[in-house]
Design an enzyme around this catalytic site. Structure first.
Site, PDB file in Angstrom:
ATOM      1  N   LYS A  73       3.002   3.707  -5.392  1.00  0.00           N
ATOM      2  CA  LYS A  73       1.615   3.760  -5.872  1.00  0.00           C
ATOM      3  C   LYS A  73       1.306   5.015  -6.694  1.00  0.00           C
ATOM      4  O   LYS A  73       0.563   4.960  -7.668  1.00  0.00           O
ATOM      5  CB  LYS A  73       0.641   3.659  -4.691  1.00  0.00           C
ATOM      6  N   ASP A 110      -7.550  -0.883  -3.237  1.00  0.00           N
ATOM      7  CA  ASP A 110      -7.532  -0.631  -1.785  1.00  0.00           C
ATOM      8  C   ASP A 110      -8.905  -0.158  -1.313  1.00  0.00           C
ATOM      9  O   ASP A 110      -9.361  -0.515  -0.222  1.00  0.00           O
ATOM     10  CB  ASP A 110      -6.481   0.438  -1.436  1.00  0.00           C
TER      11      ASP A 110
END
Ligand code: ATR
Length: 287
Positions: A73, A110
């Site tokens: 990420k 997220d």
């Protein structure tokens, strides 16, 4: 897999290492099939040392985009030409969009997934009302802190076994975010409006973080980002203390929604119960 894949199919995927346990292909392909979209969503596991070459190879619209998971990420954000405020603040991207001009836009869903999960399972929660306590100081903790900060949390307290890692997040996110060690927990829990487990404790059925949840005010929301098992030991303790709880599976499901919209240009269809699909996959039975 969608029932209709032609030469015009919209293609997206998820990359991580390992990728075999990802539930994202299951969710996105269930939505694609239900909506009858000419598209596909595929798992990809690039070699650890070739992630950048892998991503850059998609410049120019080969595929619509990628979801990105552990451990890529942070590197995904670094590959991008532009990024959303949330991705920059989180220091990580879980969504890359490949634009036709060859540029890459990085985003982070997220955070919306976390806020959405709280909205579904603890609808009375007011993010602006009280400090948030986040247990853990890895990428998941930083992402949660960034999202809550942008959503208007008055204070975010990062508590971690290794205080220097919590301090690094606080330094990156500004004055409203502070760092502490586990010994500060009793005082910090006393006025918390939300407590989140962002450590790996509890994964696989072990004990969660040792925070004494009976010290929190009545109505304090307790969330666990761990979703295997669904009812973690931490959430069981929260329930026993009478606190509203939010599970990590709901966050996982809701982070997929904006990704689907980005890849396929429409909201996921409502006719498929992805929570049931995920629970069946996890072997937890239908809830
Ligand atoms: P991610 O990037 O997915 O958030 P990570 O970077 O591995 O994962 O972070 C795991 C978190 O769980 C860390 O905050 C870690 O604490 P340390 O920074 O002190 O290592 C926390 N953690 C893992 N095992 C722990 C344990 N036994 N006790 C306390 N904290 C633990």
């Amino acid at each position: 897999m969608s029932s209709k894949i032609t030469g015009q199919a919209l293609v997206a995927g998820v990359c991580g290492q390992p990728i075999v346990h990802s539930m994202s292909p299951l969710l996105h392909n269930a939505w694609l099939a239900e909506a009858g979209i000419d598209g596909a969503y595929v798992p990809m596991g690039p070699a650890l040392d070739r992630f950048e070459a892998f991503v850059n190879g998609f410049r120019g619209g080969v595929i619509r985009g990628l979801n990105v998971t552990i451990p890529f990420k942070e590197r995904a954000l670094a590959c991008a030409d532009e990024a959303s405020d949330l991705a920059r603040l989180a220091g990580a991207a879980n969504l890359l969009r490949f634009r036709e001009d060859g540029t890459i836009f990085a985003d982070n869903t997220d955070g919306p997934g976390l806020l959405g999960a709280i909205g579904v399972q603890a609808p009375d929660f007011d993010v602006t009302a009280a400090p948030v306590v986040i247990l853990g100081a890895g990428g998941a903790a930083r992402g949660a802190a960034a999202a809550l900060l942008l959503a208007g949390a008055p204070a975010v307290r990062i508590v971690n076994r290794t205080v220097s890692k919590a301090q690094a997040i606080a330094d990156a996110l500004g004055d409203k975010v502070t760092a502490a060690g586990e010994d500060a927990l009793p005082a910090l829990l006393a006025d918390a409006g939300l407590v989140i487990n962002a450590t790996s404790l509890g994964l696989g059925g072990g004990e969660g973080p040792p925070a004494d949840l009976t010290l929190t005010p009545q109505g304090c929301v307790v969330m666990d980002m761990v979703y295997k098992p669904l009812r973690t030991e931490f959430l069981q303790r929260a329930q026993a203390a009478g606190r509203p709880t939010v599970d990590g599976l709901e966050m996982l499901l809701l982070q997929a929604v904006p990704s689907f919209e980005a890849f396929y240009g429409q909201a996921p269809p409502t006719g498929v119960d992805v929570r049931a699909v995920a629970l069946a996959h996890l072997g937890e039975g239908l809830k």
